[in-house]
Write a protein that holds these residues in place. Structure first.
Motif, PDB file in Angstrom:
ATOM      1  N   LEU A 113       0.857  -1.194   0.000  1.00  0.00           N
ATOM      2  CA  LEU A 113       0.000   0.000   0.000  1.00  0.00           C
ATOM      3  C   LEU A 113       0.884   1.231   0.000  1.00  0.00           C
ATOM      4  CD1 LEU A 113      -2.849   1.253   0.190  1.00  0.00           C
ATOM      5  CD2 LEU A 113      -2.593   1.199   2.676  1.00  0.00           C
ATOM      6  N   ASN A 114       0.608   2.154  -0.940  1.00  0.00           N
ATOM      7  CA  ASN A 114       1.332   3.423  -1.031  1.00  0.00           C
ATOM      8  C   ASN A 114       0.327   4.557  -0.856  1.00  0.00           C
ATOM      9  OD1 ASN A 114       4.136   4.679  -2.209  1.00  0.00           O
ATOM     10  ND2 ASN A 114       2.389   5.935  -2.778  1.00  0.00           N
ATOM     11  N   LEU A 115       0.601   5.463   0.085  1.00  0.00           N
ATOM     12  CA  LEU A 115      -0.322   6.556   0.385  1.00  0.00           C
ATOM     13  C   LEU A 115       0.427   7.879   0.440  1.00  0.00           C
ATOM     14  CD1 LEU A 115      -2.411   5.001   3.305  1.00  0.00           C
ATOM     15  CD2 LEU A 115      -3.183   5.357   0.951  1.00  0.00           C
ATOM     16  N   PRO A 116      -0.039   8.914  -0.289  1.00  0.00           N
ATOM     17  CA  PRO A 116       0.478  10.264  -0.053  1.00  0.00           C
ATOM     18  C   PRO A 116      -0.147  10.811   1.223  1.00  0.00           C
ATOM     19  CG  PRO A 116      -1.185  10.286  -1.788  1.00  0.00           C
ATOM     20  CD  PRO A 116      -1.008   8.851  -1.396  1.00  0.00           C
ATOM     21  N   LEU A 117       0.661  11.377   2.100  1.00  0.00           N
ATOM     22  CA  LEU A 117       0.160  11.823   3.394  1.00  0.00           C
ATOM     23  C   LEU A 117      -0.002  13.340   3.467  1.00  0.00           C
ATOM     24  CD1 LEU A 117       2.264   9.506   5.747  1.00  0.00           C
ATOM     25  CD2 LEU A 117      -0.056   9.142   4.860  1.00  0.00           C
ATOM     26  N   VAL A 118       0.954  14.070   2.933  1.00  0.00           N
ATOM     27  CA  VAL A 118       0.900  15.530   2.973  1.00  0.00           C
ATOM     28  C   VAL A 118       1.224  16.053   1.584  1.00  0.00           C
ATOM     29  CG1 VAL A 118       1.812  17.638   4.002  1.00  0.00           C
ATOM     30  CG2 VAL A 118       1.612  15.560   5.388  1.00  0.00           C
ATOM     31  N   GLY A 119       0.156  16.399   0.831  1.00  0.00           N
ATOM     32  CA  GLY A 119       0.353  16.949  -0.498  1.00  0.00           C
ATOM     33  C   GLY A 119       1.280  16.096  -1.338  1.00  0.00           C
ATOM     34  N   ASP A 120       2.212  16.748  -2.013  1.00  0.00           N
ATOM     35  CA  ASP A 120       3.234  16.053  -2.786  1.00  0.00           C
ATOM     36  C   ASP A 120       4.575  16.089  -2.063  1.00  0.00           C
ATOM     37  OD1 ASP A 120       1.497  15.425  -4.772  1.00  0.00           O
ATOM     38  OD2 ASP A 120       2.017  17.128  -6.046  1.00  0.00           O
ATOM     39  N   MET A 121       4.524  16.108  -0.722  1.00  0.00           N
ATOM     40  CA  MET A 121       5.751  16.191   0.072  1.00  0.00           C
ATOM     41  C   MET A 121       6.052  14.919   0.853  1.00  0.00           C
ATOM     42  SD  MET A 121       5.621  20.034   1.670  1.00  0.00           S
ATOM     43  CE  MET A 121       7.035  19.635   2.697  1.00  0.00           C
TER      44      MET A 121
END
Length: 792
Positions: A280-288
């Motif tokens: 599982l891959n998740l972006p957490l804060v925008g593109d940062m």
């Protein structure tokens, strides 16, 4: 319905986001377009969109080289009905090529933003620590794209790498208990206080020091690199034979992704098995900030029966593991990764038999455990031609092994050995690279390793009495550098060196130091070693297809303390010198045909190896000087875009040229032949492998991938000296695999050991039973796996 737009960004292979439209290392296997643009986007940092879902299923070419995003897309889409159009800075749109008008149209110039197809696209050797193209690398590098490692192979861990190479060898005590060897540089069959002869790396962090291969499963991997020959200048102590570097996928800060897989296995003459896992891959804060997590588990059914205890299929192995990566991209080309990796292997019993092959008679169970934990902090930045990399890792490693030490006619007796290793390692380096192959790298590293070896012997585990153990501590401080100059276009000269200062100390475990060190009262004292390892290479390139190179490298391992019965004795450091010549024609990712021919000669001084003492315990000692000569040849042929063929041969010849007093004494005590001329252990005199891979479109959403291989392993010996001189090897392993589906989901079928051959991979089960009869480790019987995979 396939997503109407695919957006890919952030590097996976090199965590730092590159400057926009700058050339970066790109490596993407032939696959569906939907998956390929995600991979290119991650490696280049570009945003790549696609509005037409039907294009996602197009099969595209492989791409490899130091390229801009436009060059990579142009090469990938050549010959398809799609093209890439630049819509903004570092942003591209994949679209269908308009149909040709019915009447001839006047010629048009290509769009201004479209760059010409790259010429001389090449594989990048990241393990060179300055991203050198393979055609400009003065040595032997074997590189595999993670996408080309099937799930069935990934579940085998390091065994999959050994099976794919003729220069990489292994012992076969069992997963989590083995030692790896490259190019014939093999010291012994046992895992003791000595440092390994192969440097193993997980990304930029060293995996082990004085411990067996943890055999981490190869799920969700970006690439694997194997560098042959000593790598002392760049990698320091313990890389005598070469290095194995596995690069895991990192977090993608820009998009959600998930995958799952599973399979069931049936083994002839044995129990069934199962494996499963997910990502599982998740972006957490925008593109940062992004998180990527992987978890998996497997049960490998046993196939060895124990006649004495009346048990069937005793050697079942259970594996569980997980890892997570937290990736931060604060901007300005920086990337910070915080990662954790854990894996535990539980073996119910040993995997060896006797003359009956798949059975033996043991008085006790012989379980084993390998519990591995790694934490890593990595900081990276790319700007222009400069790269900054800093990696710090903390390792906690526990290994437990039980052996049958029952004497003939005696009570059941167990010998248990446990190793507890804690290691801290850190390296920071700065590198510069140029398009013509010139460049440099400088760096510094620190290492601290604390290894405890404890042993017990008794009729029952809870009543066993401790016997002498040992603790070894080492600290290393290192500075290194390497540079390449290109005085003329066809010539590159490389030179470098590494200066290492080591502090070693050790003491006895579980017994009095006065007793343990009575043979050497100075054995427990601290001491220091300082080593300088030079290196040099010459590369000649008459044209873009031919490369000729000559290379010289050195390597070393520091000394330490070892156990002989209830004595603690010192062994000294060893060192190695290798000269090699090579000729390379073509490149695997660039040309229809490629071939590599190498020849190497190695001199090994004060070899650290294991002998068997009078009680049956393995003991580490310096056995003298030796030499190794080898010739390797590998070739690949791609008669069409759908078919890849490969083959390799490896010949090895070794001997102990100047035996030490310890080896002569062991030989004389048993009235055995002369110690001089003995073959070094575990590496076959001849290896050969052939492989094939085929891809076919079966419909608009369905493709078939077929692969097969056959590998022959010649004769080798278990170890050095008369007791360990058993012959092993001379076996053939075969396998095929098929997958049908698309980039998002598929079904697979794999079959290993097609001929149900038995062979003898390793002539050892318990060192205490070496003189009481033959021990053989057979190949796993014919096994079939039916699996599935899905992703979005």
């Amino acid at each position: 319905m396939y997503a109407l737009s695919l957006i890919a960004s952030a590097a996976l292979l090199t965590p730092a986001a590159p400057p926009r439209d700058d050339r970066v290392a790109v490596r993407v296997a032939a696959r569906d377009l939907g998956a390929a643009i995600v991979a290119i986007g991650r490696q280049t940092g570009a945003s790549i969109g696609m509005r037409d879902p039907s294009l996602a299923r197009l099969r595209v070419r492989r791409v490899a080289g130091t390229l801009t995003t436009a060059q990579a897309l142009s090469a990938m889409l050549r010959g398809t009905r799609a093209r890439a159009r630049k819509v903004a800075a570092n942003s591209y749109l994949i679209e269908a090529i308009p149909p040709r008008p019915p009447r001839p149209a006047p010629p048009r110039m290509p769009p201004a933003e479209t760059e010409p197809e790259p010429v001389g696209a090449d594989i990048i050797v990241i393990a060179s620590k300055r991203d050198v193209p393979l055609s400009q690398f003065p040595g032997v590098a074997r590189i595999a794209d993670g996408a080309d490692i099937s799930l069935a192979e990934a579940a085998r861990g390091s065994d999959a790498l050994v099976g794919a190479s003729t220069s990489l060898a292994s012992t076969h005590l069992g997963p989590g208990r083995n030692k790896l060897f490259i190019r014939g540089v093999a010291d012994s069959s046992f895992t003791g206080p000595t440092q390994a002869t192969v440097g193993q790396y997980w990304g930029d962090t060293r995996l082990t020091y004085s411990a067996p291969d943890p055999s981490l499963r190869l799920y969700d991997i970006a690439r694997v690199e194997i560098l042959e020959g000593p790598q002392g200048t760049l990698y320091g102590a313990g890389s005598l034979g070469g290095i194995v570097r596995v690069v895991p996928q990192g977090a993608d800060v820009s998009g959600i992704a998930a995958a799952g897989w599973g399979g069931v296995l049936a083994t002839q003459h044995g129990d069934p098995g199962v494996d499963a896992g997910g990502m599982l891959n998740l972006p957490l804060v925008g593109d940062m900030l992004g998180l990527r997590a992987v978890a998996y588990g497997a049960i490998d059914g046993g196939y060895i029966d124990d006649r004495l205890r009346g048990l069937a299929d005793v050697n079942r192995v259970e594996t569980a593991g997980a890892r997570a990566n937290l990736g931060l991209e604060p901007g300005d080309g920086w990337r910070v990764d915080l990662s954790g990796t854990w894996q535990r292997i539980d073996g119910r019993d040993a995997q060896y038999g006797d003359q009956d092959g798949l059975s033996r008679a043991s008085a006790v169970a012989q379980p084993f455990v390998n519990d591995y934990l790694l934490g890593e902090l990595r900081i990276a930045r790319d700007w222009g031609d400069l790269q900054l990399r800093s990696a710090t890792g903390i390792i906690d490693h526990y290994v437990s092994e039980t052996f049958d030490a029952t004497e003939p006619g005696g009570e059941p007796t167990q010998f248990r050995q446990t190793s507890r290793i804690r290691m801290l390692t850190s390296e920071t380096r700065l590198a510069q690279r140029s398009a013509n192959g010139a460049g440099w790298v400088v760096g510094a590293s620190l290492l601290s390793n604390d290894a405890r070896l404890n042993r017990t012997l008794g009729e029952e585990a809870r009543m066993a009495m401790p016997v002498a153990g040992v603790r070894n501590r080492i600290g290393e401080v290192t500075v290194f550098g390497e540079a390449t100059v290109v005085p003329v276009d066809w010539l590159a000269l490389t030179g470098g060196g590494r200066l290492t200062h080591s502090r070693l100390s050790g003491d006895a475990e579980d017994v009095s130091a006065l007793v343990a060190f009575r043979a050497d009262p100075r054995g427990g004292a601290s001491r220091t070693e300082t080593r300088f390892l030079p290196s040099g290479a010459i590369l000649v390139q008459p044209d873009e297809r031919w490369s000729l190179f000559a290379r010289y490298q050195e390597g070393f391992r520091p000394g330490g303390l070892a156990v002989r019965s209830d004595l603690i004795e010192r062994y000294t450091g060893d060192r190695i010198e290798t000269a090699e010549l090579g000729v390379r024609l073509g490149a695997p990712a660039r040309d229809r045909f490629d071939i590599l021919l190498t020849a190497a000669h190695t001199r090994w001084h004060d070899i650290q190896a294991d002998l068997i003492d009078g009680v049956g315990f393995p003991v580490t000692a310096n056995i003298g000087d030796g030499r190794i000569s080898s010739i390797g040849i590998s070739a690949g042929w791609r008669p069409s875009e759908a078919l890849d063929l490969s083959g390799s041969l490896y010949w090895n010849d070794s001997e102990v040229t100047a035996p030490s007093a310890a080896l002569i004494a062991a030989v004389t005590a048993l009235d055995a032949p002369s110690a001089r001329g003995g073959q070094l252990p575990n590496v076959a005199d001849f290896n050969a492998r052939i492989g094939a891979r085929y891809f076919a479109e079966l419909g608009p959403r369905t493709a078939l991938t077929l692969s097969g291989n056959a590998r022959y392993v010649g004769h080798s010996r278990l170890g050095i000296g008369p007791v360990l001189g058993q012959l092993q090897g001379d076996w053939l392993d075969t396998g095929i695999e098929a997958r049908i589906g698309d980039a998002r989901r598929g079904l697979s079928l794999s079959l290993t050991n097609l001929l149900d051959a038995q062979g003898n991979r390793f002539a050892l089960g318990s060192p205490f039973q070496l003189t009481s009869g033959d021990q053989i480790t057979p190949l796993r019987p014919r096994t079939i796996r039916i699996g599935f995979d899905w992703r979005f």
